[in-house]
Design a protein around this motif. Structure first.
Motif: not given
Length: 308
Positions: A290-305
């Protein structure tokens, strides 16, 4: 907000649990039967099964390389499953998405599970693989910068415990910790957190199921009073790596995760708590399509960057 309608459909279709005690072998077989065939999985540059040699013994790991590059940051991933379920295969799609969206090489850990392996076997495997990754950086093409650890549910328990162990033992290579709806307090007194009552029934994971699901781990020697079992009980949280703690609105475990994030902040740790509205426990594993929850991976990536 209400439970996301797609999640609500699935929750409504779940059969009642069978009577009698839980059967680990049958439950594992049921999970494995749901794993999609290889050709239907997210393609990456390479996916390799190998063995990490650690002080606790040989631990199976699966290494996900997102793209062809000269060097990579590393993310060591611990799957969830109440310490007795889950495997490299059942969480393969999570590890693939983490690799793709973060750009890091992901090392997924096939740690020993309860009840066959007594505490602290699984924790020792997870901790040992993190050390192995750092010690074998040349083999893994590590760029010697990011060494993150991440996990969902009971895997999040291991993340917090591994970070604490590393700090206490003077191992300072872990740069980030990511906890998806972690189980951080294995004392399941329903009056300890409001979310245990608010989200007790009807959202997938139910409060009444926490004790039987975790009984295999606790009966193997894991003491809920031990901070390595219930990381929220650790008195001193100073000096731990920056943390991203993802919680779900309709999760019985929501409040302990958010309290842990608050305590990390109070201890001077750079901690971000991110609650996903309309979600229940396990949404990263089961509903990241679900797109609204797939963004958890984007958020993780931003945090790690370092962008959040």
């Amino acid at each position: 907000m209400a439970l996301h309608p797609e999640i609500a459909k699935v929750v409504a279709s779940l059969p009642a649990p069978p009577p009698g005690p839980l059967d680990p072998e049958a439950m594992r077989a049921g999970e494995e039967a749901m794993v999609p065939p290889l050709e239907e999985r997210l393609p990456l540059h390479s996916v390799e099964d190998t063995t990490a040699q650690t002080p606790a013994g040989d631990v199976p790991v699966r290494i996900y390389t997102p793209v062809d590059a000269e060097a990579y940051g590393l993310l060591v991933y611990f799957h969830g499953g109440a310490f007795f379920l889950g495997s490299l295969d059942t969480h393969d799609h999570v590890a693939r998405s983490l690799a793709k969206e973060t750009g890091l090489k992901v090392v997924s850990v096939g740690y020993r599970r309860a009840p066959e392996a007594a505490f602290p076997a699984g924790l020792e495997d997870c901790s040992g693989v993190v050390r192995w990754a750092a010690e074998n950086g040349q083999q893994l093409e590590w760029d010697d910068t990011t060494l993150a650890i991440a996990g969902d549910s009971s895997g999040g328990t291991f993340v917090a415990a591994v970070a604490a162990l590393a700090h206490d033992e003077g191992f300072d290579r872990i740069t980030h910790q990511v906890l998806f709806y972690p189980s951080l307090d294995l004392d399941f007194d329903v009056d300890r957190y409001a979310s245990l009552r608010e989200n007790a029934v009807g959202y997938g994971l139910e409060t009444a199921g926490l004790k039987p699901f975790n009984a295999f781990y606790l009966s193997s020697g894991a003491d809920p009073a031990d901070p390595l079992v219930s990381p929220i009980k650790r008195a001193d949280l100073t000096g731990l790596p920056p943390a991203l703690i993802v919680t779900a609105e309709h999760d019985p475990l929501r409040d302990e995760g958010e309290l842990y994030g608050q305590r990390l902040k109070e201890a001077g740790v750079d901690a971000t708590v991110s609650r996903y509205a309309g979600a229940g426990h396990g949404f990263v594993q089961h509903f990241s399509w679900i797109a609204a929850y797939h963004r958890v991976f984007d958020e993780t990536a931003a945090f790690l960057r370092g962008e959040s």
